[in-house]
Design an enzyme around this catalytic site. Structure first.
Site, PDB file in Angstrom:
ATOM      1  N   TYR A 135       0.804  -1.229   0.000  1.00  6.75           N
ATOM      2  CA  TYR A 135       0.000   0.000   0.000  1.00  6.75           C
ATOM      3  C   TYR A 135       0.840   1.284   0.000  1.00  6.75           C
ATOM      4  O   TYR A 135       0.273   2.373  -0.028  1.00  6.75           O
ATOM      5  CB  TYR A 135      -0.911   0.034   1.237  1.00  6.75           C
ATOM      6  N   LYS A 167       3.074 -15.194   4.797  1.00  9.81           N
ATOM      7  CA  LYS A 167       3.304 -16.117   3.687  1.00  9.81           C
ATOM      8  C   LYS A 167       4.815 -16.304   3.571  1.00  9.81           C
ATOM      9  O   LYS A 167       5.418 -16.116   2.506  1.00  9.81           O
ATOM     10  CB  LYS A 167       2.679 -15.532   2.407  1.00  9.81           C
ATOM     11  N   ASP A 195      -2.924 -18.580   3.171  1.00 10.54           N
ATOM     12  CA  ASP A 195      -3.868 -19.431   2.430  1.00 10.54           C
ATOM     13  C   ASP A 195      -4.569 -20.393   3.394  1.00 10.54           C
ATOM     14  O   ASP A 195      -5.793 -20.550   3.363  1.00 10.54           O
ATOM     15  CB  ASP A 195      -3.168 -20.166   1.272  1.00 10.54           C
ATOM     16  N   ASP A 198      -6.410  -6.920   4.765  1.00 11.40           N
ATOM     17  CA  ASP A 198      -7.509  -6.404   3.952  1.00 11.40           C
ATOM     18  C   ASP A 198      -8.379  -7.557   3.466  1.00 11.40           C
ATOM     19  O   ASP A 198      -9.608  -7.540   3.606  1.00 11.40           O
ATOM     20  CB  ASP A 198      -6.940  -5.628   2.754  1.00 11.40           C
ATOM     21  N   ASP A 221     -12.474  -8.989   4.957  1.00  9.20           N
ATOM     22  CA  ASP A 221     -13.737  -9.092   4.207  1.00  9.20           C
ATOM     23  C   ASP A 221     -14.339 -10.475   4.437  1.00  9.20           C
ATOM     24  O   ASP A 221     -15.552 -10.620   4.625  1.00  9.20           O
ATOM     25  CB  ASP A 221     -13.523  -8.852   2.700  1.00  9.20           C
TER      26      ASP A 221
HETATM   27  C1  IPM Z   1     -10.468  -1.422   3.479  1.00 10.27           C
HETATM   28  C2  IPM Z   1     -10.646  -1.063   2.028  1.00 10.27           C
HETATM   29  C3  IPM Z   1      -9.466  -0.211   1.575  1.00 10.27           C
HETATM   30  C4  IPM Z   1      -8.203  -1.050   1.739  1.00 10.27           C
HETATM   31  C5  IPM Z   1      -9.627   0.345   0.138  1.00 10.27           C
HETATM   32  C6  IPM Z   1     -10.821   1.266   0.055  1.00 10.27           C
HETATM   33  C7  IPM Z   1      -8.390   1.046  -0.351  1.00 10.27           C
HETATM   34  O1  IPM Z   1     -10.801  -2.194   1.254  1.00 10.27           O
HETATM   35  O2  IPM Z   1     -10.450  -0.506   4.321  1.00 10.27           O
HETATM   36  O3  IPM Z   1     -10.381  -2.605   3.786  1.00 10.27           O
HETATM   37  O4  IPM Z   1      -7.828  -1.808   0.832  1.00 10.27           O
HETATM   38  O5  IPM Z   1      -7.590  -0.929   2.789  1.00 10.27           O
HETATM   39 MG    MG Z   2     -10.895  -3.956   2.371  1.00  7.29          MG
END
Ligand code: IPM
Ligand code: MG
Length: 360
Positions: A139, A190, A224, A248, A252
């Site tokens: 990032y 990893k 993984d 990240d 999710d």
């Molecule tokens: C998160 C989002 C961000 C990230 C995006 C919007 C850049 O997915 O906060 O998890 O990848 O960190």
């Molecule tokens: Mg995210």
């Protein structure tokens, strides 16, 4: 006695951001009046709309203003009319990097059995927290293109890790694990494919060897496999510490274990300094303005903000109210299918908070 007051910068942002932020602020203000503190809110307009009108993304002076405040509250950032990643980097990225918010704390807690997508796994099994490194890795924007657009094109994006950056998030994760009943910490990396992750392994072992963390049990897992275990045995996790990119992706997945993106909240922290709180979900442009978005993630982020500034009881009360509403199915889902509007969900949480306070 002087009244406790907290200065909070509010960035409602794009898409459903303004709608969910309005509900979160409704709840947080109700908690403030119950618990005897106040909030000094300053709203900032950074969003795709604002950029298209003014060509301004988020100026440096805004960051200076946030530094004078206790916290930043963000709705959602992302606008499909703009080049991919432009506004995300200018607002979310800038907040994380320029305020040096080195921990992205993402609690993964399934609050009610019926929210779990996993057979036989519910609130007892799905209860862990991810400490995602938040200022390094892929990032940082270090990289670029050579011979762009030609057959010989080269694209490079560096994964950067510093000893300081790795150590501070690992230390935070040990501290977090130490305060939880299970006291278990898992490093997710990893290292079998990415040599640089050896720095994570060594730092994890060195910090873990300190006397203060003798009672924290540790484990390492490749990302993984960790993804698989999150689904197969979520109960094997208590605290996870991981890199920015893996964090990240895993969070999710974690959000879905909680019931959906509509409940997942996060804190972008630099302990002791101004920190930023946001729902994990994005701007969901297709729901913009419909009053259908579920504000529970923003409400949970508001609770995390209050906890961070020191209003622990208010934060716990909000979390308790959300939990009771979900368990009793007065709010039946954390998605757009709850049959409730955005503001009805905010009203229910506010009413539950007040009812509880009246009983106490
Ligand atoms: C998160 C989002 C961000 C990230 C995006 C919007 C850049 O997915 O906060 O998890 O990848 O960190
Ligand atoms: Mg995210």
């Amino acid at each position: 006695m002087s009244r406790r007051e907290y200065a909070v910068a509010v960035i409602p942002g794009d898409g459903i951001g303004p709608e969910v932020v309005a509900e979160a602020l409704k709840v947080v203000k109700a908690a403030a009046s119950i618990h005897g503190f106040s909030l000094k809110l300053t709203e900032y307009p950074w969003s795709g709309d604002h950029y298209l009108k003014t060509q301004v993304l988020m100026p440096d002076e805004a960051l200076d203003e946030y530094r004078q405040q206790d916290a930043v509250f963000l709705g959602a950032i992302g606008d499909p009319r703009l080049p991919i990643g432009l506004i995300e980097r200018a607002v979310v990225g800038a907040l994380r990097f320029r305020l040096d918010l080195y921990v992205n704390l993402r609690p993964i807690r399934c609050l009610a059995d019926h929210l779990s997508p996993l057979k036989g796994k519910g609130p007892k099994e799905i209860d862990f927290v991810v400490c995602r490194e938040n200022t390094e890795d892929a990032y940082t924007g270090i990289g670029g293109f050579l011979k762009k657009g030609t057959q010989d094109e080269v694209a490079i994006q560096e994964m950067i890790y510093t000893r300081k950056g790795v150590e501070r998030v690992i230390r935070y994760a040990y501290e977090t694990a130490k305060r939880r009943p299970r006291r278990k910490l898992t490093l997710v990396d990893k290292a079998n494919a990415i040599n640089a992750h050896d720095l994570w392994r060594r730092t994890f072992a060195e910090v873990g060897a300190e006397k203060a963390y003798a009672d924290v049990s540790t484990e390492v897992a490749y990302v993984d496999a960790a993804g698989m275990w999150m689904v197969k045995n979520p109960e094997s996790f208590d605290v996870i510490v991981t890199t920015n990119l893996f964090g990240d992706i895993l969070t999710d997945l974690g959000a879905i274990l909680q019931g959906g993106m509509g409940i997942a909240a996060s804190g972008n922290l630099h302990p002791g300094r101004v920190s930023m709180f946001e729902p994990i979900h994005g701007s969901a442009p297709k729901y913009r303005g419909l009053g259908k978005a579920n504000p529970l993630a923003a409400i949970a982020a508001g609770a995390m903000l209050l906890d961070y500034v020191g209003e622990r009881e208010a934060a716990a009360r909000i979390e308790g109210a959300v939990e009771r509403l979900l368990v009793s199915r007065r709010i039946s889902s954390v998605g757009t299918d709850s049959g409730l509007s955005t503001s009805q969900v905010g009203d229910l949480v506010t009413a539950e908070l007040k009812a509880q306070a009246a009983k106490a």
